[in-house]
Design an enzyme around this catalytic site. Structure first.
Site, short mmCIF file in Angstrom:
data_model
loop_
_atom_site.label_atom_id
_atom_site.label_comp_id
_atom_site.label_asym_id
_atom_site.label_seq_id
_atom_site.Cartn_x
_atom_site.Cartn_y
_atom_site.Cartn_z
N GLY A 72 -51.92 -6.34 42.21
CA GLY A 72 -50.55 -5.88 42.35
C GLY A 72 -50.40 -4.53 43.00
N THR A 73 -51.26 -3.58 42.68
CA THR A 73 -51.12 -2.24 43.25
C THR A 73 -51.35 -2.25 44.75
OG1 THR A 73 -51.75 -1.18 41.17
CG2 THR A 73 -52.00 0.12 43.17
N ASN A 152 -42.24 -4.56 33.39
CA ASN A 152 -43.48 -4.62 32.62
C ASN A 152 -43.43 -3.82 31.33
OD1 ASN A 152 -43.45 -2.43 34.71
ND2 ASN A 152 -45.28 -1.76 33.63
N GLN A 180 -45.32 -9.54 36.75
CA GLN A 180 -45.15 -10.00 35.37
C GLN A 180 -44.58 -11.42 35.27
OE1 GLN A 180 -46.13 -8.67 32.52
NE2 GLN A 180 -46.95 -6.81 33.44
N SER A 200 -50.33 -10.98 40.83
CA SER A 200 -51.69 -10.61 40.44
C SER A 200 -52.24 -11.62 39.44
CB SER A 200 -51.71 -9.21 39.83
OG SER A 200 -53.02 -8.74 39.65
N ALA A 201 -53.47 -12.10 39.67
CA ALA A 201 -54.03 -13.21 38.90
C ALA A 201 -54.27 -12.89 37.44
CB ALA A 201 -55.34 -13.67 39.55
N HIS A 202 -54.65 -11.66 37.14
CA HIS A 202 -55.07 -11.36 35.76
C HIS A 202 -53.90 -11.30 34.78
CE1 HIS A 202 -54.19 -6.89 35.30
NE2 HIS A 202 -53.95 -7.09 36.59
N THR A 238 -64.40 -8.36 53.33
CA THR A 238 -64.85 -9.69 52.90
C THR A 238 -64.01 -10.20 51.73
OG1 THR A 238 -67.10 -9.16 53.58
CG2 THR A 238 -66.83 -11.01 52.05
N CYS A 330 -51.12 1.09 32.91
CA CYS A 330 -51.64 2.03 33.91
C CYS A 330 -51.43 3.48 33.50
CB CYS A 330 -50.98 1.77 35.26
SG CYS A 330 -51.15 0.05 35.80
#
Length: 384
Positions: A72-73, A152, A180, A200-202, A238, A330
């Protein structure tokens, strides 16, 4: 008997076992770089493009409009800086409640004279004042508007349809931080007037270190990272093949089971609301987080009765093996109230704790957290 509880899922979530299984081959045996032309590289390239097609299908977009990032960042920085450069943006409209991954790059570009930044008013509950957004766009048409989908810290949900239609009227570019909400709500990007979206995946049981940026057909970005030509020249470096495969798998699982998980997690949140108001006196809630229809069903931001010693609250919860947050993960190392809580004008004598839920939490964990919190908030409680 429950003796610990992880209730900080807005910060990061437990990796789904199905996601880990999908990732493992690309962490070991299938080791090629997608840029290589040999068979190992071609296998990796196929995996990345298959994942792109999977995610694009779930979001109802063409794969060519989807780019993989580190999260996300990076995604928000890529969108904000890239749009300002590519579209010659001079005015950006945002809100004081955005994540720092939005506010800090905008502040930096303001300091260097690239943009002027304007902030939409919010009320004491953290709700956007749409009339003020319209007023700003009347003064600064064709601006870049950056407003998150779900907050968030306080859980408020913004109306993406309404914002998108307002932006369309004034020919503004609309970016939303959906970190979120991606994986928790069904986002059909053909039906939303959103030009740029970040996820964001996490946050939905995928791996850390991988995310997405969506760029609509009628928008464009300058790259944030140059070198190598990966991601069709938009993001050098990569590709994180295991992470990309994991993200696609996690989103597939999230969409497949979304209705079931929404119902279950809503039940957890409703249970905690009931337990808190019947266990603690003078408890309140930040923003709209107590309203199941107007806030993230995954998050509850609690305002505790006025007291002293709240600076040690998270530490004391941690001693009891309860993971929670004061606001944004964060900023967890800061002793200052978060910028979001400050913007609401909250009484500084009241403590703040954010609980956030996932499909892996239980009613017993919620009960343990509430009972522990009640003990810590007693006047005679001994603070560490």
């Amino acid at each position: 008997m429950v003796s610990r509880a992880y209730l900080d899922n807005a910060a990061t979530t437990l990796l789904d076992p199905a996601v880990l299984s999908a990732m493992l081959p690309y962490m070991h045996r299938l080791c090629g770089s997608p840029s290589a032309t040999h068979s190992y590289g071609r296998e990796a390239k196929v995996a990345v493009e298959k994942a792109r097609k999977q995610v694009a299908g779930l979001l109802n977009i063409a794969p060519a409009h989807l780019f993989f990032t580190s999260g996300g960042t990076e995604g928000n920085n890529m969108v904000l800086r890239g749009a300002v450069e590519a579209l010659c943006i001079r005015h950006v409209i945002t809100s004081p409640l955005e994540h720092m991954a939005v506010l800090e790059p905008l502040a930096q570009m303001t300091r260097t004279g690239h943009i002027q930044c304007h902030y939409v008013d919010v009320d004491a509950q953290g709700d956007l004042q749409y009339a003020h957004l319209i007023n700003l766009l009347e003064r600064y048409p064709q601006a870049l508007v950056s407003l998150m989908h779900g907050n968030n810290e306080i859980g408020n949900l913004n109306d993406l349809n309404r914002i998108g239609e307002i932006c369309k009227t004034y020919k503004a570019v609309f970016h939303t931080d959906a970190v979120q909400t991606l994986g928790h709500y069904a986002l059909d990007l053909q039906k939303l007037a959103v030009h740029l979206l970040v996820g964001s995946a996490h946050k939905f049981h995928g791996p850390k270190g991988v995310g997405i940026v969506y760029v609509s057909p009628d928008s464009q970005l300058a790259p944030l990272i140059y070198g190598g030509g990966q991601e069709r020249g938009m993001r050098g470096g990569t590709e994180n093949v295991p992470g990309i495969v994991g993200l696609a798998t996690a989103l597939e699982v999230a969409y497949r089971d979304m209705a079931t998980h929404q119902a279950y997690i809503r039940q957890l949140k409703q249970h905690m609301l009931h337990r808190l108001v019947t266990t603690l006196s003078d408890v309140a809630f930040h923003g709209s987080s107590h309203d199941l229809e107007r806030s993230l069903y995954t998050l509850l931001s609690v305002s505790l009765p006025p007291s002293i010693g709240y600076e040690m609250l998270l530490f004391n919860l941690d001693i009891q093996q309860i993971a929670a947050a004061a606001g944004s993960a964060c900023a967890s190392g800061s002793l200052r109230p978060s910028h979001v809580i400050e913007a609401l004008g909250t009484d500084p004598q009241r403590g703040t704790v954010r609980f956030s839920f996932s499909k892996y939490n239980t009613i017993a964990e919620v009960d343990y957290a509430v009972e522990t919190l009640a003990q810590l908030c007693l006047p005679q409680a001994t603070w560490a």
